[in-house]
Design a protein around this motif. Structure first.
Motif, PDB file in Angstrom:
ATOM      1  N   LEU A  96       0.850  -1.210   0.000  1.00  0.00           N
ATOM      2  CA  LEU A  96       0.000   0.000   0.000  1.00  0.00           C
ATOM      3  C   LEU A  96       0.876   1.248   0.000  1.00  0.00           C
ATOM      4  CD1 LEU A  96      -2.749   1.428   0.279  1.00  0.00           C
ATOM      5  CD2 LEU A  96      -2.546   1.154   2.744  1.00  0.00           C
ATOM      6  N   ASP A  97       0.677   2.053  -1.037  1.00  0.00           N
ATOM      7  CA  ASP A  97       1.417   3.323  -1.170  1.00  0.00           C
ATOM      8  C   ASP A  97       0.751   4.357  -0.255  1.00  0.00           C
ATOM      9  OD1 ASP A  97       2.648   5.656  -1.893  1.00  0.00           O
ATOM     10  OD2 ASP A  97       1.967   5.633  -3.994  1.00  0.00           O
ATOM     11  N   PHE A 138       4.112   1.701   2.553  1.00  0.00           N
ATOM     12  CA  PHE A 138       5.362   2.379   2.194  1.00  0.00           C
ATOM     13  C   PHE A 138       5.080   3.769   1.633  1.00  0.00           C
ATOM     14  CE2 PHE A 138       5.231   2.330  -2.439  1.00  0.00           C
ATOM     15  CZ  PHE A 138       4.203   1.433  -2.682  1.00  0.00           C
ATOM     16  N   ASP A 139       6.098   4.601   1.707  1.00  0.00           N
ATOM     17  CA  ASP A 139       6.124   5.853   0.925  1.00  0.00           C
ATOM     18  C   ASP A 139       7.530   5.939   0.345  1.00  0.00           C
ATOM     19  OD1 ASP A 139       7.494   6.660   3.303  1.00  0.00           O
ATOM     20  OD2 ASP A 139       5.632   7.456   4.118  1.00  0.00           O
ATOM     21  N   GLU A 140       8.394   6.766   0.957  1.00  0.00           N
ATOM     22  CA  GLU A 140       9.798   6.726   0.530  1.00  0.00           C
ATOM     23  C   GLU A 140      10.543   5.603   1.248  1.00  0.00           C
ATOM     24  OE1 GLU A 140      10.879  11.249  -0.831  1.00  0.00           O
ATOM     25  OE2 GLU A 140      11.156  10.723   1.264  1.00  0.00           O
ATOM     26  N   GLU A 141       9.944   5.212   2.366  1.00  0.00           N
ATOM     27  CA  GLU A 141      10.501   4.112   3.151  1.00  0.00           C
ATOM     28  C   GLU A 141       9.390   3.087   3.375  1.00  0.00           C
ATOM     29  OE1 GLU A 141      13.622   4.015   4.119  1.00  0.00           O
ATOM     30  OE2 GLU A 141      14.158   6.040   3.449  1.00  0.00           O
ATOM     31  N   ALA A 165      -2.206   3.698   8.175  1.00  0.00           N
ATOM     32  CA  ALA A 165      -1.375   4.387   7.179  1.00  0.00           C
ATOM     33  C   ALA A 165      -1.868   5.816   6.988  1.00  0.00           C
ATOM     34  CB  ALA A 165      -1.437   3.628   5.857  1.00  0.00           C
ATOM     35  N   THR A 166      -0.919   6.738   6.963  1.00  0.00           N
ATOM     36  CA  THR A 166      -1.254   8.145   6.693  1.00  0.00           C
ATOM     37  C   THR A 166      -0.386   8.649   5.548  1.00  0.00           C
ATOM     38  OG1 THR A 166       0.342   8.824   8.361  1.00  0.00           O
ATOM     39  CG2 THR A 166      -1.965   8.712   9.045  1.00  0.00           C
ATOM     40  N   THR A 171       7.361   9.020  -2.952  1.00  0.00           N
ATOM     41  CA  THR A 171       7.150   7.603  -3.260  1.00  0.00           C
ATOM     42  C   THR A 171       8.442   6.978  -3.796  1.00  0.00           C
ATOM     43  OG1 THR A 171       5.017   8.314  -4.071  1.00  0.00           O
ATOM     44  CG2 THR A 171       5.596   6.015  -4.439  1.00  0.00           C
ATOM     45  N   ARG A 172       8.775   5.816  -3.293  1.00  0.00           N
ATOM     46  CA  ARG A 172       9.856   5.008  -3.891  1.00  0.00           C
ATOM     47  C   ARG A 172       9.401   3.557  -3.896  1.00  0.00           C
ATOM     48  NH1 ARG A 172      15.778   6.349  -1.742  1.00  0.00           N
ATOM     49  NH2 ARG A 172      16.164   4.584  -3.125  1.00  0.00           N
ATOM     50  N   PHE A 173       9.476   2.940  -5.057  1.00  0.00           N
ATOM     51  CA  PHE A 173       8.986   1.552  -5.174  1.00  0.00           C
ATOM     52  C   PHE A 173      10.074   0.505  -4.917  1.00  0.00           C
ATOM     53  CE2 PHE A 173       5.653   3.780  -7.468  1.00  0.00           C
ATOM     54  CZ  PHE A 173       4.535   3.163  -6.944  1.00  0.00           C
TER      55      PHE A 173
END
Lengths: 304, 658
Positions: A96-97, A138-141, A165-166, A171-173
């Motif tokens: 989940l992004d 996740f987002d950047e981490e 999650a907030t 974003t990094r995949f």
């Protein structure tokens, strides 16, 4: 048959985002969504695979005694486990992004909230199918991680992980996929839920190894109606939520050029996903959730 | 560069408004969060930058617009140095032409043109020529030029005025002007050289800095001229001073006109100074236009009429409230007021006075303020509040009161009393006050007793004694005022009533309290009439030719009106109308010339100082050029630019609506 239609209509109503937004409990949301979807599924025999008998096998240590067929035991005094098609061992990993761009959209729900509904519903549905469910937020981490498990208490943990999650930062995949590869070696389903505002090559760099390892990847691209069909009456200064970059755009551009660009981006993503054997599902936050779940089930069926 | 009205620059503060509005605009709700700018091309950013630039330009245009408006109101000006003129060895020739009243004699000005033309033509090649005219003032006619035709052209517009020329003053002005001219400066003076124009000191007629002086005498021959030198109203008639010069055989008639009607004519049999007596003519009430006209064909017509304004207002009645109509205060006040001829004192006993008649009078006098009972006090207070005035004195009765009626003054307990047998003198006088500005002799007044009063807010102390006690107080009550002297009028507390200053004080006080700010009605041509004295800063003046002197804008300002024409001027002010008369200076009527000896000496004395060398000079003093026209032009351009920019800024929105 009017009663059936009424029932079906009410169930579909429950899947509308604005209705789900009123439900605070994600578990309840997931349950409502899945029940709603399943009611619809009953009308189609094509989707009845999860209820179809597959085989009997001997009970081994470690199997859940609840699945012992006691009728057979009464006749044969041997313990057999009754297995259905949907009970084939699989697991579902939800990525989940929770980047800042996912905070865009609404009302009634922004993209992240919708993605949370979707994730929870998928998790619930998978659990109902006795799939092991895990989750990476996740987002950047990598912000949160729940390893896939079929244990009943684990679902609540996954739902909590999803619910907490907030939206924040970029974003990094690569990091969530690396994390997934590190933790999981079994083949299974990987549901990546994001808006995919990224370079497609960067995304493929993360997804491609999973696909090559036999993971079945489905990319749920969650977009808001304002992103797909923006409606601005005058010049606006649009500020990128993640980068802070401001771009002033004319309504004419947003009406004509921008929809072409977003469609082009979606097409590129779909083609790229198809190129590596992954599936791509575009989810509009103004639509009800059943379409996304049907896609998931279809995908699972193909995998069976 | 300077500003004529710099206070208008405060208007620049108005730029805060567009700055504030634009700030609001930039922080408008149009800034919206968006999920990603990834799909918005950079070209869109360029549009934004261009739009931002347009936006800033629009703001700048609006700020400049406001600044220019403020600047235009502030009336900017700049001083410009005139073109530099490089002197040549030929120097400068000043051609000075006498345009005084005496030059109006028959044929004189054609001679002036001839002589002046000769002076111009005789200038050496390369010399710069400047034509000047002189009467009461020195005026530059045309421009400094080496082109003789230009200087000749300047002569065409010249004519004689009705003003007097004093050679001393003219030469002083020439001297200052010559200092700014390329040397050597040669002066050619074209005049009738009246003996009456010479200054008292001959040296005053000799300008310094002049290399050469050439006299061009016009109007030669024995002059024949009649003139009126004065008209005096004796009360029993008019004495008219006449003077005739020249041919004794020629006679003239004199007409006396009152309000444009000939009331009497006399014949003059011989020239020479003489005084004619005319019986008192029938005058209408108010101002009368009296003209003495000499019917003759003498050389100078300008001085054949004398204009005089004779005021025939009946004496104003002034009520004097007293206890004893035969007492000394009544005697002193009556004598002083009636000496002016404009006032008639009406003594009235306080107890018999009907306060209802107060409204008939502009002001009243009371010789003892202590006599005022409460009923009269109420009436007097109402009278004052409605614009009436009161002249009051305080004596023994007032000294017995703690608070004076009407004025409300309290007696002071801290007064310094003179020792028995000693007197106090006046210590301080406000000579700016109209009541005191024309009075002299206060220092001779001895005060043996004075009522010490506490000064209150709003009191104006016009006279203080040497012990700092107030001796004359002015206090405003409503629209009226009180002049209060805390001393008696019976010659016991002070000796003011028997001092010469008393008469002038009472008369000036009467004028002040009557609301009359009198100015003379008769002037010499060229004198200034201060319009403020005529009753206010705003007004209009109609000259003897029936032409309004002031422009519409000037009517609201304080003005000094130059009475340059002989005749009657009608002066209109918010306070009323009046007529003033102006006459040609009698000195201009004396057409006798300076002797040839004096003229020779004058020419010899002038030119002893020669300036040499080639220097750069300026043709004139620095000129002030007002720039508001250019500011307005710029303003108009900025308005157009602002409109275009504003239109450009709004274009996308219009497209959107379409």
């Amino acid at each position: 048959m009017p009663p059936l239609q009424t029932s079906h209509s009410n169930a579909r109503d429950l899947l509308r985002p604005e209705v789900l937004a009123g439900l605070k409990n994600l578990d309840l949301v997931a349950r409502s969504v899945v029940e709603g979807v399943m009611i619809g599924l009953h009308r189609s025999p094509r989707f009845g695979f999860s209820q179809e008998f597959a085989e009997y096998r001997s009970y081994n240590e470690g199997d859940d005694p609840r699945f012992i067929d006691w009728n057979v035991f009464a006749r044969t005094e041997k313990t057999y486990i009754k297995r259905f098609l949907g009970d084939t061992n699989s697991h579902l990993m939800i990525l989940l992004d929770a980047s800042a761009s996912m905070g865009f959209g609404g009302p009634p729900v922004n993209k992240l909230r919708y993605a949370q509904f979707l994730s929870a519903s998928l998790a619930f549905l998978a659990a109902r199918q006795h799939d092991a469910v895990g989750c990476i937020v996740f987002d950047e981490e990598v912000r949160d991680y729940r390893a896939p498990s079929t244990r009943s208490g684990k679902l609540q943990g996954v739902l909590h992980c999803i619910d907490s999650a907030t939206a924040s930062t970029g974003t990094r995949f690569d990091k969530p996929f690396d994390k997934f590869r590190e933790q999981t070696t079994r083949r299974g389903l990987v549901a990546v839920i994001s808006d995919f505002y990224c370079d497609i090559e960067d995304l493929l760099a993360g997804v491609r190894p999973l696909a090559w390892n036999g993971q079945d990847v489905v990319l749920f691209q969650v977009l808001d109606k304002q992103e797909l069909d923006p409606d601005f009456k005058s010049n606006v200064l649009l500020e990128d939520i993640e980068t802070g970059e401001a771009v002033e755009v004319a309504p004419q551009f947003m009406r004509e050029a921008y929809p072409q660009r977003i469609r082009s981006h979606i097409d590129q993503l779909r083609k790229a996903a198809a190129g590596i054997g992954a599936d791509h599902v575009l989810v509009n936050t103004s639509d009800s959730l059943d379409q996304a779940l049907r896609n998931y089930l279809l995908f699972r069926e193909r995998r069976q | 560069m300077g500003l004529l009205a710099p206070l208008f620059l405060l208007g620049v503060l108005a730029i805060a408004l567009p700055v504030w509005l634009h700030r609001l605009q930039t922080q408008s709700s149009e800034r919206k969060p968006f999920s990603s700018a990834m799909l918005l091309e950079k070209a869109e950013q360029q549009i934004h930058v261009r739009k931002k630039l347009k936006y800033l330009l629009l703001l700048a245009a609006r700020i400049i617009l406001l600044i220019l408006i403020a600047l235009a109101f502030a009336k900017p000006f700049m001083t410009v140095s005139p073109d530099a003129i490089v002197a040549t060895d030929a120097g400068t020739r000043l051609v000075l032409i006498d345009t005084s009243a005496s030059m109006d004699r028959a044929g004189a000005f054609s001679q002036v043109q001839e002589e002046a033309g000769r002076a111009i033509d005789g200038a050496p090649d390369g010399a710069l020529i400047q034509v000047l005219s002189a009467d009461r003032t020195l005026q530059v006619v045309g421009e400094l030029s080496g082109d003789k035709s230009v200087s000749r052209a300047a002569l065409g517009a010249m004519s004689a005025s009705a003003l007097r020329l004093d050679f001393g003053e003219a030469m002083s002005a020439v001297e200052r002007l010559a200092a700014s001219m390329p040397p050597p400066v040669n002066l050619h003076f074209v005049s009738d050289f009246q003996a009456s124009g010479m200054p008292v000191r001959f040296a005053d007629a000799v300008p310094a800095g002049i290399a050469g002086f050439t006299a061009h005498v016009v109007g030669t021959g024995e002059p024949f001229n009649w003139s009126v030198e004065f008209v005096r109203d004796t009360g029993e008639g008019l004495d008219v001073g006449l003077n005739g010069s020249g041919d004794r055989e020629r006679i003239a008639d004199v007409d006396l006109l009152v309000n444009d009607v000939v009331v009497e004519s006399r014949g003059l049999s011989q020239t020479g100074p003489q005084v004619l007596h005319f019986d008192a003519p029938d005058l209408k009430e108010g101002e009368n236009r009296v003209v003495l006209r000499i019917n003759t064909d003498d050389d100078l017509a300008a001085d054949n009429s004398w204009y005089q304004v004779i005021d025939n207002e009946p004496p104003a009645t002034i009520p004097l409230l007293t206890l004893d109509t035969g007492g000394l205060p009544v005697t002193y006040l009556s004598a002083a007021l009636e000496s002016a001829g404009a006032y008639s004192v009406l003594p009235m006993v306080v107890g018999e006075f009907d306060p209802r008649v107060l409204g008939r009078y502009p002001w009243v006098v009371i010789d003892e303020i202590g006599f005022i009972d409460p009923e009269l006090e109420r009436s007097l207070t109402g009278f004052l509040e409605n614009g009436g005035n009161l002249l009051a004195f305080a004596g023994d009765r007032a000294a017995a009161l703690e608070v004076l009626p009407v004025s409300g003054h309290r007696q002071s307990a801290t007064a310094v009393r003179p020792q028995a047998g000693e007197f106090l003198s006046v210590g301080q006088i406000d000579i700016r006050h109209p009541v005191l500005s024309q009075t002299e002799g206060w220092q001779s007044v001895n005060v043996s007793r004075n009522l010490p009063l506490d000064v209150q807010d709003g009191d104006e102390i016009l006279i203080r004694l040497e012990n700092n006690e107030a001796f004359l107080i002015e206090r405003r009550v409503g629209q009226g005022r009180i002049l209060l002297m805390p001393g008696s009028l019976d010659n016991r507390w002070n000796d003011l009533p028997v001092r010469p200053v008393f008469v002038s004080f009472i008369i000036e006080a009467a004028r002040y309290l009557s609301g009359i700010n009198e100015i003379p009605s008769n002037y010499t041509a060229g004198a200034s009439l201060p319009l403020t004295l005529a009753g206010g800063a705003s007004g209009q003046v109609v000259d003897p030719d029936g032409v309004t002197v002031l422009s519409l804008a000037d009517t609201t300002r304080e003005q000094q009106i130059k009475l340059n024409k002989p005749g009657f001027y009608e002066v209109y002010t918010p306070q009323g109308e009046m007529i003033v008369a102006a006459n040609v200076d009698p000195l201009e009527s004396d057409l006798r010339k300076v002797s040839q000896d004096v003229l020779d000496r004058w020419q010899d004395a002038t030119g002893g100082q020669t300036l040499t060398g080639t220097e750069t000079f300026f043709a004139d003093e620095e000129q002030t050029v007002e720039l508001w026209h250019w500011v307005l032009l710029l303003l108009a351009l900025i308005v157009i630019a602002e409109s275009i920019l504003g239109n450009m800024y709004l274009t996308p929105r219009r497209t959107e609506r379409a």
